[in-house]
Motif scaffolding. Structure first.
Motif, PDB file in Angstrom:
ATOM      1  N   SER A  35      -2.492  -1.823 -16.926  1.00 43.64           N
ATOM      2  CA  SER A  35      -1.450  -1.934 -15.900  1.00 43.64           C
ATOM      3  C   SER A  35      -1.431  -0.710 -15.000  1.00 43.64           C
ATOM      4  N   SER A  36      -1.544   0.457 -15.606  1.00 42.22           N
ATOM      5  CA  SER A  36      -1.564   1.697 -14.824  1.00 42.22           C
ATOM      6  C   SER A  36      -2.822   1.785 -13.962  1.00 42.22           C
ATOM      7  N   ILE A  37      -3.939   1.338 -14.500  1.00 41.84           N
ATOM      8  CA  ILE A  37      -5.186   1.353 -13.731  1.00 41.84           C
ATOM      9  C   ILE A  37      -5.074   0.390 -12.555  1.00 41.84           C
ATOM     10  N   THR A  38      -4.448  -0.762 -12.772  1.00 45.71           N
ATOM     11  CA  THR A  38      -4.232  -1.716 -11.669  1.00 45.71           C
ATOM     12  C   THR A  38      -3.383  -1.067 -10.584  1.00 45.71           C
ATOM     13  N   ALA A  39      -2.290  -0.407 -10.970  1.00 45.95           N
ATOM     14  CA  ALA A  39      -1.418   0.256  -9.988  1.00 45.95           C
ATOM     15  C   ALA A  39      -2.185   1.339  -9.238  1.00 45.95           C
ATOM     16  N   TYR A  40      -2.988   2.097  -9.962  1.00 45.74           N
ATOM     17  CA  TYR A  40      -3.800   3.144  -9.322  1.00 45.74           C
ATOM     18  C   TYR A  40      -4.716   2.548  -8.252  1.00 45.74           C
ATOM     19  N   PHE A  41      -5.416   1.480  -8.595  1.00 48.68           N
ATOM     20  CA  PHE A  41      -6.326   0.865  -7.629  1.00 48.68           C
ATOM     21  C   PHE A  41      -5.571   0.231  -6.462  1.00 48.68           C
ATOM     22  N   ARG A  42      -4.400  -0.349  -6.717  1.00 50.65           N
ATOM     23  CA  ARG A  42      -3.606  -0.915  -5.617  1.00 50.65           C
ATOM     24  C   ARG A  42      -3.214   0.176  -4.619  1.00 50.65           C
ATOM     25  N   ILE A  43      -2.770   1.311  -5.131  1.00 56.77           N
ATOM     26  CA  ILE A  43      -2.356   2.414  -4.255  1.00 56.77           C
ATOM     27  C   ILE A  43      -3.567   3.005  -3.541  1.00 56.77           C
ATOM     28  N   ARG A  44      -4.640   3.236  -4.289  1.00 59.09           N
ATOM     29  CA  ARG A  44      -5.842   3.841  -3.702  1.00 59.09           C
ATOM     30  C   ARG A  44      -6.469   2.955  -2.622  1.00 59.09           C
ATOM     31  N   LYS A  46      -4.844   0.551  -1.068  1.00 51.97           N
ATOM     32  CA  LYS A  46      -3.780   0.060  -0.177  1.00 51.97           C
ATOM     33  C   LYS A  46      -3.804  -1.466  -0.097  1.00 51.97           C
ATOM     34  N   ALA A  47      -3.822  -2.090  -1.285  1.00 50.95           N
ATOM     35  CA  ALA A  47      -3.849  -3.548  -1.395  1.00 50.95           C
ATOM     36  C   ALA A  47      -2.693  -3.968  -2.295  1.00 50.95           C
ATOM     37  N   PHE A  48      -1.612  -4.414  -1.671  1.00 46.62           N
ATOM     38  CA  PHE A  48      -0.397  -4.729  -2.407  1.00 46.62           C
ATOM     39  C   PHE A  48      -0.173  -6.231  -2.453  1.00 46.62           C
ATOM     40  N   ALA A  49       0.456  -6.693  -3.545  1.00 46.29           N
ATOM     41  CA  ALA A  49       0.676  -8.119  -3.749  1.00 46.29           C
ATOM     42  C   ALA A  49       2.007  -8.592  -3.171  1.00 46.29           C
ATOM     43  N   ASN A  50       2.981  -7.689  -3.067  1.00 47.62           N
ATOM     44  CA  ASN A  50       4.329  -8.051  -2.630  1.00 47.62           C
ATOM     45  C   ASN A  50       4.773  -7.167  -1.467  1.00 47.62           C
ATOM     46  N   PRO A  51       5.537  -7.731  -0.516  1.00 44.95           N
ATOM     47  CA  PRO A  51       5.984  -6.936   0.638  1.00 44.95           C
ATOM     48  C   PRO A  51       6.775  -5.690   0.236  1.00 44.95           C
ATOM     49  N   LYS A  63       1.918  -5.880   7.073  1.00 44.56           N
ATOM     50  CA  LYS A  63       1.222  -7.118   6.704  1.00 44.56           C
ATOM     51  C   LYS A  63      -0.239  -6.888   6.345  1.00 44.56           C
ATOM     52  N   LYS A  64      -0.859  -5.884   6.946  1.00 42.64           N
ATOM     53  CA  LYS A  64      -2.271  -5.644   6.646  1.00 42.64           C
ATOM     54  C   LYS A  64      -2.475  -5.085   5.242  1.00 42.64           C
ATOM     55  N   TYR A  65      -1.395  -4.593   4.622  1.00 43.98           N
ATOM     56  CA  TYR A  65      -1.482  -4.070   3.252  1.00 43.98           C
ATOM     57  C   TYR A  65      -1.257  -5.164   2.207  1.00 43.98           C
ATOM     58  N   LEU A  66      -0.804  -6.325   2.651  1.00 48.62           N
ATOM     59  CA  LEU A  66      -0.607  -7.455   1.747  1.00 48.62           C
ATOM     60  C   LEU A  66      -1.913  -8.247   1.692  1.00 48.62           C
ATOM     61  N   ARG A  67      -2.775  -7.817   0.794  1.00 50.02           N
ATOM     62  CA  ARG A  67      -4.110  -8.414   0.726  1.00 50.02           C
ATOM     63  C   ARG A  67      -4.670  -8.255  -0.677  1.00 50.02           C
TER      64      ARG A  67
END
Length: 158
Positions: A35-44, A46-51, A63-67
């Motif tokens: 879970s922490s690794i997923t969060a790290y990669f999302r932040i690094r 800049k690919a987020f699942a929720n607005p 909107k470009k970060y929701l991908r």
């Protein structure tokens, strides 16, 4: 009530159960780490699942970060694979530990499973070429089946 407490104390004193508890904790912590690794990669990436996960102040650019991102999805697939394999180990391993196996045999099962899951994660996230990931998955799977067979053989009430 005292008899129930004595039974619990006996279980905690059981070396096979303690070995199971040790290796179950290791693989559960490894799975939680995903879970922490997923969060790290999302932040690094800049690919987020929720607005609401997009950093504030992005305005119309939010909107470009929701991908989706290939690296984030790889980590998520690894985490899902952990759920599909570690949860059954958790249940079957407990039943196996309570079925009265030899300590050396139980340790072999638990250590091989934990090592296989750790190697699977390394192979998945690096990524290493196949068949490394597939073999590490298969080894862990076979260990779980082996423990399930022992449980069924020991206490077969079919």
């Amino acid at each position: 009530r005292i008899a129930e407490m004595a039974k619990l104390t006996q279980l905690i004193d059981n070396e096979v159960f303690r070995a199971y508890a040790t290796y179950a904790t290791i693989v559960l912590l490894k799975m939680m780490l995903m879970s922490s690794i997923t969060a790290y990669f999302r932040i690094r990436r800049k690919a987020f699942a929720n607005p609401e996960d997009v950093p504030p102040g992005k305005g119309e650019n939010a909107k470009k970060y929701l991908r989706t991102d290939t690296d984030v999805e790889r980590v998520r697939r690894n985490h899902l694979n952990d759920l599909e394999n570690i949860v059954p180990f958790f249940g079957i391993g407990l039943l196996y530990a309570l079925s009265g196996p030899e300590l050396s045999t139980a340790l072999l099962h638990f250590r091989i499973f934990a090592g296989a899951r750790i190697l699977h994660t390394i192979a998945y996230l690096t990524p290493l070429p196949q068949p490394g990931r597939g073999l590490s998955w298969a080894v862990g799977y076979v260990v779980t089946i082996s423990m399930a067979y022992k449980v069924l053989k020991t206490g077969l009430y079919l």
